[in-house]
Design a protein around this motif. Structure first.
Motif, mmCIF file in Angstrom:
data_model
loop_
_atom_site.group_PDB
_atom_site.id
_atom_site.type_symbol
_atom_site.label_atom_id
_atom_site.label_comp_id
_atom_site.label_asym_id
_atom_site.label_seq_id
_atom_site.Cartn_x
_atom_site.Cartn_y
_atom_site.Cartn_z
ATOM 1 N N THR A 110 12.461 -11.043 8.560
ATOM 2 C CA THR A 110 11.588 -11.032 7.175
ATOM 3 C C THR A 110 12.214 -11.743 6.204
ATOM 4 O O THR A 110 12.918 -12.646 6.585
ATOM 5 C CB THR A 110 11.942 -9.335 6.733
ATOM 6 O OG1 THR A 110 13.294 -9.400 6.219
ATOM 7 C CG2 THR A 110 11.658 -8.322 7.587
ATOM 8 N N GLU A 111 11.492 -11.973 5.222
ATOM 9 C CA GLU A 111 11.479 -13.048 4.027
ATOM 10 C C GLU A 111 13.142 -12.824 3.456
ATOM 11 O O GLU A 111 13.683 -13.981 3.391
ATOM 12 C CB GLU A 111 10.519 -12.805 3.164
ATOM 13 C CG GLU A 111 10.479 -13.841 2.185
ATOM 14 C CD GLU A 111 9.188 -13.765 1.028
ATOM 15 O OE1 GLU A 111 9.545 -14.419 0.144
ATOM 16 O OE2 GLU A 111 8.643 -13.046 1.187
ATOM 17 N N THR A 112 13.497 -11.625 3.146
ATOM 18 C CA THR A 112 14.908 -11.555 2.753
ATOM 19 C C THR A 112 15.643 -10.515 3.900
ATOM 20 O O THR A 112 15.098 -9.528 4.128
ATOM 21 C CB THR A 112 14.910 -10.937 1.528
ATOM 22 O OG1 THR A 112 14.032 -9.692 1.301
ATOM 23 C CG2 THR A 112 14.640 -11.941 0.414
ATOM 24 N N VAL A 113 16.841 -11.152 4.219
ATOM 25 C CA VAL A 113 17.722 -10.214 5.057
ATOM 26 C C VAL A 113 19.047 -10.473 4.194
ATOM 27 O O VAL A 113 19.482 -11.550 3.915
ATOM 28 C CB VAL A 113 17.794 -10.764 6.493
ATOM 29 C CG1 VAL A 113 18.740 -10.297 7.145
ATOM 30 C CG2 VAL A 113 16.479 -10.952 7.067
ATOM 31 N N PRO A 114 19.633 -9.237 4.065
ATOM 32 C CA PRO A 114 19.337 -7.788 4.617
ATOM 33 C C PRO A 114 18.137 -7.223 3.959
ATOM 34 O O PRO A 114 17.571 -7.670 2.812
ATOM 35 C CB PRO A 114 20.818 -7.179 4.258
ATOM 36 C CG PRO A 114 21.614 -7.974 3.386
ATOM 37 C CD PRO A 114 20.925 -9.283 3.449
ATOM 38 N N HIS A 115 17.695 -6.346 4.772
ATOM 39 C CA HIS A 115 16.581 -5.488 4.277
ATOM 40 C C HIS A 115 17.053 -4.549 3.417
ATOM 41 O O HIS A 115 17.956 -3.546 3.905
ATOM 42 C CB HIS A 115 15.835 -4.935 5.607
ATOM 43 C CG HIS A 115 14.715 -3.733 5.120
ATOM 44 N ND1 HIS A 115 14.849 -2.686 5.524
ATOM 45 C CD2 HIS A 115 13.493 -3.920 4.456
ATOM 46 C CE1 HIS A 115 13.767 -1.788 5.033
ATOM 47 N NE2 HIS A 115 13.151 -2.801 4.488
ATOM 48 N N MET A 116 17.213 -4.495 2.005
ATOM 49 C CA MET A 116 17.984 -3.704 1.179
ATOM 50 C C MET A 116 17.316 -3.120 0.254
ATOM 51 O O MET A 116 16.361 -3.684 -0.547
ATOM 52 C CB MET A 116 18.845 -4.539 0.570
ATOM 53 C CG MET A 116 19.988 -4.090 -0.299
ATOM 54 S SD MET A 116 21.616 -3.848 0.263
ATOM 55 C CE MET A 116 21.967 -5.658 0.411
ATOM 56 N N GLY A 117 17.259 -1.787 0.003
ATOM 57 C CA GLY A 117 16.700 -1.156 -0.999
ATOM 58 C C GLY A 117 15.851 0.028 -0.474
ATOM 59 O O GLY A 117 15.898 0.417 0.758
ATOM 60 N N TRP A 118 14.763 0.531 -1.264
ATOM 61 C CA TRP A 118 13.880 1.899 -0.847
ATOM 62 C C TRP A 118 12.718 1.327 -0.070
ATOM 63 O O TRP A 118 11.887 0.663 -0.851
ATOM 64 C CB TRP A 118 13.700 2.590 -2.102
ATOM 65 C CG TRP A 118 14.870 3.106 -2.744
ATOM 66 C CD1 TRP A 118 15.644 2.334 -3.301
ATOM 67 C CD2 TRP A 118 15.425 4.168 -2.703
ATOM 68 N NE1 TRP A 118 16.873 3.497 -3.952
ATOM 69 C CE2 TRP A 118 16.562 4.654 -3.276
ATOM 70 C CE3 TRP A 118 15.067 5.584 -1.912
ATOM 71 C CZ2 TRP A 118 17.586 5.403 -3.370
ATOM 72 C CZ3 TRP A 118 15.907 6.643 -1.896
ATOM 73 C CH2 TRP A 118 16.885 6.668 -2.695
#
Lengths: 199, 251
Positions: A110-118
């Motif tokens: 994905t665009e940002t890794v880690p996938h962090m949040g809700w």
């Protein structure tokens, strides 16, 4: 009685706090005798695939978890605990997982890794851990790898991030895993733990 | 799609919430556990606790506080302030913190970031940057903004992510406390530089400031202290405004 497998995973205390808050009876599942007293087991997890598997194998927990899964009683993996249910992981090539669900764990793209949040979770199969009326509830995630089961039947829910969609809940009969953290997902997450305790 | 996160921040000293301007004139502002519960009930997506004294003598108080917090908080929380070693971080995480924030100690010794990431995973490591300026020459400061280093913010963010930081908490020293909006140009600049989530901090004075942050930048989260302090504005109040503007939030 819920058994919780402790192998030094980071979220062990958070899970214990959530179960205490819900007034659920739980114990550490360490020995054969412990497992025998549990009617369901949770495998939590934050950390590294290889070091987690190494600890599970060294302590014989891999064998106990497989036997528990065979017994037909409910088993729930959380985050890394869900990934460990599969056969292997790109995080640690050559290391065997528990192999309770056919498939591998792959690096998230994905665009940002880690996938962090809700993020919103959309159930794709009926499962007792999700509410039948549940539509795209937000759960809390913090991960860089995702479960990729071989069979579409073993994908219980998906999440979208940017243009990619990935599997965030896996299940094969009584063995289930969620990539998100129900113990850190507020009321919605606590309700999922309650449903697991009833299933 | 990931929801944009609203993160109230609490400054802690000797186990109590304090508030002051630029670390001066700190006043007692209540019991952290009560404040944290109220924030969670009010829709906070996550919480951040910054231990502003972080002297060795206060450590047991902080650990005890984290234990209490983790028993009532079923949302993630970060604890920062004075983390200098893997052992410091381990104590905070064992007590129940989900992530640790590092700042000055990482600037002094960048290898700390790699050590923490190796031990706990990069999702546990939040690099906090106190930035001076907004342009390409925005500089990293330490010791709460009092000392300016010779590193630019974007270079430091890039290096930290390479070392294993899983999130960047970007605090604008210029905007901090002014309540006149986030430093959006700087936020977008740092987002361009790294592949991990960026949390913007400093400058929030109203819900409109969050709208501006999330429309002008791709920030994953906005962090604020004073706007939520007196309880008249809750995170949910802010999120309702954001939702009305078509911004994805958890409500």
């Amino acid at each position: 009685m819920i058994g919780v497998v402790d192998y030094g995973a980071g979220n062990m205390q958070s899970l214990a706090n959530a179960l205490d808050h819900l007034g659920m009876a739980w114990r550490l599942a360490e020995s054969d005798a412990d497992f025998a007293q549990c009617d369901r087991v949770i495998l939590p997890g934050v950390g590294h695939f290889q070091s987690a598997m190494q600890t599970l194998v060294e302590t014989g927990q891999d064998r106990r978890l497989a036997a528990f899964a065979d017994s037909g009683k409910p088993l729930l993996g959380i985050c890394l605990g869900a990934q460990l249910l599969l056969e292997s992981s790109e995080e640690s090539p050559g290391v065997d997982g528990l192999g309770l669900i056919p498939g591998a764990v792959v690096r998230l793209v994905t665009e940002t890794v880690p996938h962090m949040g809700w993020n919103r979770v959309r159930p794709t199969r009926e499962s007792p851990i999700f509410d039948a009326g549940e539509r795209d509830a937000h759960y809390y995630f913090a991960h860089s790898y995702v479960c990729d089961p071989v069979s579409a039947d073993h994908r219980l829910a998906v999440t979208q991030c940017g243009t990619s969609e990935f599997c965030v809940a896996v299940g094969r009969d009584n063995v289930r895993g969620v990539q998100f953290h129900p113990e850190k997902s507020g009321t919605v997450g606590l309700q999922l733990l309650e449903r697991f305790a009833r299933c | 799609m990931l929801a944009r996160r609203i993160i109230p921040c609490l400054d802690i000293r000797e186990g109590r919430v304090v508030k002051g301007v630029a670390f001066k004139n700190l006043r007692d502002a209540g019991d952290p556990v009560e404040r944290a519960r109220a924030y969670m009930a009010g829709g906070a997506d996550e919480l951040c606790f910054l231990d502003v004294t972080a002297s060795i003598e206060d450590r047991p108080l902080l650990i005890d506080l984290i234990r209490k917090l983790s028993k009532v908080l079923f949302i993630p929380f970060t604890v920062g302030g004075g983390v200098r070693s893997v052992d410091d971080a381990k104590a905070l995480l064992r007590a129940g913190a989900d992530k640790v924030g590092v700042n000055t100690a990482a600037v002094t010794r960048p290898a700390l970031i790699a050590e923490l990431a190796r031990q706990f995973g990069n999702q546990c490591v939040v690099l906090s940057i106190d930035a001076l300026g907004q342009g390409e020459d925005a500089m990293v400061t330490t010791h709460g903004g009092r000392e300016v280093t010779d590193r630019t913010v974007c270079d430091w963010a890039r290096e930290a992510v390479k070392l294993g930081a899983g999130e960047i908490l970007l605090n604008s020293v210029d905007a901090d406390g002014a309540r006149s909006g986030f430093a959006t140009a700087l936020v977008e600049r740092v987002i361009d530089a790294v592949s991990v989530p960026v949390i913007a901090s400093g400058g929030a004075g109203s819900a409109a400031d969050f709208v501006e942050l999330f429309t002008k930048t791709r920030a994953h989260a906005g962090l604020a202290a004073s706007i939520f302090h007196d309880g008249s504005t809750t995170p949910n109040d802010v999120k309702k405004v954001l939702q009305n503007k078509g911004i994805e939030v958890r409500l």
